[in-house]
Design a protein around this motif. Sequence first.
Motif, PDB file in Angstrom:
ATOM      1  N   ASN A  57       5.835  18.789  81.125  1.00 23.37           N
ATOM      2  CA  ASN A  57       4.487  18.407  81.199  1.00 23.37           C
ATOM      3  C   ASN A  57       3.660  18.989  82.125  1.00 23.37           C
ATOM      4  O   ASN A  57       4.383  19.495  83.280  1.00 23.37           O
ATOM      5  CB  ASN A  57       4.296  17.132  80.769  1.00 23.37           C
ATOM      6  CG  ASN A  57       4.584  16.295  82.109  1.00 23.37           C
ATOM      7  OD1 ASN A  57       4.476  16.759  83.207  1.00 23.37           O
ATOM      8  ND2 ASN A  57       4.960  14.971  81.856  1.00 23.37           N
ATOM      9  N   GLU A  58       2.509  18.988  82.162  1.00 21.94           N
ATOM     10  CA  GLU A  58       1.672  19.597  83.170  1.00 21.94           C
ATOM     11  C   GLU A  58       1.887  19.392  84.345  1.00 21.94           C
ATOM     12  O   GLU A  58       1.923  19.919  85.483  1.00 21.94           O
ATOM     13  CB  GLU A  58       0.200  19.349  82.695  1.00 21.94           C
ATOM     14  CG  GLU A  58      -0.743  20.491  83.648  1.00 21.94           C
ATOM     15  CD  GLU A  58      -2.170  20.202  83.170  1.00 21.94           C
ATOM     16  OE1 GLU A  58      -3.092  20.124  84.030  1.00 21.94           O
ATOM     17  OE2 GLU A  58      -2.687  20.324  81.953  1.00 21.94           O
ATOM     18  N   HIS A  59       1.924  17.753  84.860  1.00 24.59           N
ATOM     19  CA  HIS A  59       2.289  17.292  86.013  1.00 24.59           C
ATOM     20  C   HIS A  59       3.501  17.601  86.631  1.00 24.59           C
ATOM     21  O   HIS A  59       3.640  18.101  87.835  1.00 24.59           O
ATOM     22  CB  HIS A  59       1.970  15.621  85.903  1.00 24.59           C
ATOM     23  CG  HIS A  59       2.539  14.876  87.248  1.00 24.59           C
ATOM     24  ND1 HIS A  59       1.503  14.946  88.196  1.00 24.59           N
ATOM     25  CD2 HIS A  59       3.378  14.174  87.647  1.00 24.59           C
ATOM     26  CE1 HIS A  59       1.906  14.252  89.223  1.00 24.59           C
ATOM     27  NE2 HIS A  59       3.272  13.497  88.771  1.00 24.59           N
ATOM     28  N   GLU A  60       4.734  17.577  85.725  1.00 16.15           N
ATOM     29  CA  GLU A  60       5.878  18.112  86.227  1.00 16.15           C
ATOM     30  C   GLU A  60       5.920  19.586  86.550  1.00 16.15           C
ATOM     31  O   GLU A  60       6.474  19.863  87.664  1.00 16.15           O
ATOM     32  CB  GLU A  60       6.954  17.745  85.039  1.00 16.15           C
ATOM     33  CG  GLU A  60       7.339  16.266  84.816  1.00 16.15           C
ATOM     34  CD  GLU A  60       8.054  16.090  83.623  1.00 16.15           C
ATOM     35  OE1 GLU A  60       8.601  14.969  83.416  1.00 16.15           O
ATOM     36  OE2 GLU A  60       8.044  17.039  82.642  1.00 16.15           O
ATOM     37  N   GLN A  61       5.218  20.381  85.940  1.00 13.72           N
ATOM     38  CA  GLN A  61       5.224  21.722  86.285  1.00 13.72           C
ATOM     39  C   GLN A  61       4.492  21.931  87.308  1.00 13.72           C
ATOM     40  O   GLN A  61       4.949  22.724  88.187  1.00 13.72           O
ATOM     41  CB  GLN A  61       4.318  22.329  85.106  1.00 13.72           C
ATOM     42  CG  GLN A  61       4.651  24.131  85.211  1.00 13.72           C
ATOM     43  CD  GLN A  61       5.969  24.492  85.252  1.00 13.72           C
ATOM     44  OE1 GLN A  61       6.667  24.094  84.381  1.00 13.72           O
ATOM     45  NE2 GLN A  61       6.185  25.490  86.166  1.00 13.72           N
ATOM     46  N   LYS A  62       3.322  21.198  87.814  1.00 15.28           N
ATOM     47  CA  LYS A  62       2.877  21.264  89.176  1.00 15.28           C
ATOM     48  C   LYS A  62       3.553  20.873  90.178  1.00 15.28           C
ATOM     49  O   LYS A  62       3.576  21.554  91.358  1.00 15.28           O
ATOM     50  CB  LYS A  62       1.405  20.477  89.209  1.00 15.28           C
ATOM     51  CG  LYS A  62       0.399  21.024  88.221  1.00 15.28           C
ATOM     52  CD  LYS A  62      -0.929  20.066  88.385  1.00 15.28           C
ATOM     53  CE  LYS A  62      -1.896  20.666  87.491  1.00 15.28           C
ATOM     54  NZ  LYS A  62      -3.252  19.727  87.496  1.00 15.28           N
ATOM     55  N   ILE A  63       4.256  19.880  89.867  1.00 17.41           N
ATOM     56  CA  ILE A  63       5.285  19.508  91.217  1.00 17.41           C
ATOM     57  C   ILE A  63       6.203  20.666  91.292  1.00 17.41           C
ATOM     58  O   ILE A  63       6.792  20.805  92.480  1.00 17.41           O
ATOM     59  CB  ILE A  63       5.946  18.022  90.566  1.00 17.41           C
ATOM     60  CG1 ILE A  63       5.025  17.017  90.689  1.00 17.41           C
ATOM     61  CG2 ILE A  63       6.959  17.613  91.854  1.00 17.41           C
ATOM     62  CD1 ILE A  63       5.463  15.713  90.081  1.00 17.41           C
ATOM     63  N   LEU A  64       6.889  21.158  90.180  1.00 24.13           N
ATOM     64  CA  LEU A  64       7.908  22.112  90.650  1.00 24.13           C
ATOM     65  C   LEU A  64       7.527  23.231  91.069  1.00 24.13           C
ATOM     66  O   LEU A  64       7.874  23.989  92.110  1.00 24.13           O
ATOM     67  CB  LEU A  64       8.661  22.438  89.054  1.00 24.13           C
ATOM     68  CG  LEU A  64       9.615  23.492  89.162  1.00 24.13           C
ATOM     69  CD1 LEU A  64      10.939  22.727  89.731  1.00 24.13           C
ATOM     70  CD2 LEU A  64       9.975  23.748  87.660  1.00 24.13           C
ATOM     71  N   ASP A  65       6.118  23.691  90.907  1.00 31.21           N
ATOM     72  CA  ASP A  65       5.565  24.907  91.563  1.00 31.21           C
ATOM     73  C   ASP A  65       5.305  24.541  92.774  1.00 31.21           C
ATOM     74  O   ASP A  65       5.483  25.578  93.657  1.00 31.21           O
ATOM     75  CB  ASP A  65       4.034  25.169  90.768  1.00 31.21           C
ATOM     76  CG  ASP A  65       4.276  25.727  89.327  1.00 31.21           C
ATOM     77  OD1 ASP A  65       5.292  26.249  88.935  1.00 31.21           O
ATOM     78  OD2 ASP A  65       3.279  25.690  88.641  1.00 31.21           O
ATOM     79  N   GLU A  66       4.864  23.431  93.352  1.00 35.35           N
ATOM     80  CA  GLU A  66       4.623  23.126  94.785  1.00 35.35           C
ATOM     81  C   GLU A  66       6.054  22.852  95.660  1.00 35.35           C
ATOM     82  O   GLU A  66       5.965  23.614  96.544  1.00 35.35           O
ATOM     83  CB  GLU A  66       3.923  21.606  94.991  1.00 35.35           C
ATOM     84  CG  GLU A  66       3.787  21.229  96.210  1.00 35.35           C
ATOM     85  CD  GLU A  66       2.846  21.834  96.853  1.00 35.35           C
ATOM     86  OE1 GLU A  66       2.826  21.933  98.154  1.00 35.35           O
ATOM     87  OE2 GLU A  66       1.773  22.752  96.418  1.00 35.35           O
ATOM     88  N   ILE A  67       7.028  22.531  95.000  1.00 30.84           N
ATOM     89  CA  ILE A  67       8.294  22.444  95.451  1.00 30.84           C
ATOM     90  C   ILE A  67       8.671  24.163  95.966  1.00 30.84           C
ATOM     91  O   ILE A  67       9.379  24.318  96.724  1.00 30.84           O
ATOM     92  CB  ILE A  67       9.430  21.922  94.669  1.00 30.84           C
ATOM     93  CG1 ILE A  67       9.111  20.186  94.761  1.00 30.84           C
ATOM     94  CG2 ILE A  67      10.829  22.317  95.226  1.00 30.84           C
ATOM     95  CD1 ILE A  67       9.899  19.615  93.774  1.00 30.84           C
ATOM     96  N   GLU A  68       8.532  24.835  94.850  1.00 30.02           N
ATOM     97  CA  GLU A  68       8.997  26.193  94.879  1.00 30.02           C
ATOM     98  C   GLU A  68       8.224  27.153  95.798  1.00 30.02           C
ATOM     99  O   GLU A  68       8.704  27.643  96.774  1.00 30.02           O
ATOM    100  CB  GLU A  68       8.705  27.021  93.542  1.00 30.02           C
ATOM    101  CG  GLU A  68       9.222  28.345  93.534  1.00 30.02           C
ATOM    102  CD  GLU A  68       9.155  29.179  92.154  1.00 30.02           C
ATOM    103  OE1 GLU A  68       9.402  30.312  92.103  1.00 30.02           O
ATOM    104  OE2 GLU A  68       8.422  28.446  91.304  1.00 30.02           O
ATOM    105  N   ARG A  69       6.820  26.774  96.116  1.00 28.28           N
ATOM    106  CA  ARG A  69       6.059  27.331  96.951  1.00 28.28           C
ATOM    107  C   ARG A  69       6.608  26.922  98.205  1.00 28.28           C
ATOM    108  O   ARG A  69       6.574  27.592  99.427  1.00 28.28           O
ATOM    109  CB  ARG A  69       4.392  27.052  96.777  1.00 28.28           C
ATOM    110  CG  ARG A  69       3.511  27.495  97.770  1.00 28.28           C
ATOM    111  CD  ARG A  69       2.229  27.107  97.478  1.00 28.28           C
ATOM    112  NE  ARG A  69       1.910  25.716  97.841  1.00 28.28           N
ATOM    113  CZ  ARG A  69       2.031  25.031  99.081  1.00 28.28           C
ATOM    114  NH1 ARG A  69       2.215  25.773 100.111  1.00 28.28           N
ATOM    115  NH2 ARG A  69       2.125  23.928  99.259  1.00 28.28           N
TER     116      ARG A  69
END
Length: 111
Positions: A4-16
């Motif tokens: 979902n959108e929230h999980e994708q944002k968290i994943l993107d932040e971890i990757e960054r």
Amino acid sequence: MPLNEHEQKILDEIERQLYEDDPKLAEMVAKAVRSGRDRWKMRLAAVLFLVGAVVMFVSFTQSWIIAGIGFLVMVATAGWMALTARAARIESGGGTSDLLQRLQKRWRRDG
């Protein structure tokens, strides 16, 4: 199952953060992902090679045309495996093996 959108944002932040904190580790993870894709391609090519071999051997006495198609499948998949292996070696930076590099140096020195 898509994120979902929230999980994708968290994943993107971890990757960054990973790229910022440890770029070498991030590169190793990216290579591992690519090698997993290459491993899948090699397995698929091996299965198709075996299918071609079975088709060729089973149909050789009944129809040489079908046996020829099986042979062509074998040749095509062998080429695909070779190209996939070569691309994986080039991406990992190991274009040639250490033994091959030493033999090339010796050949140049002697020749």
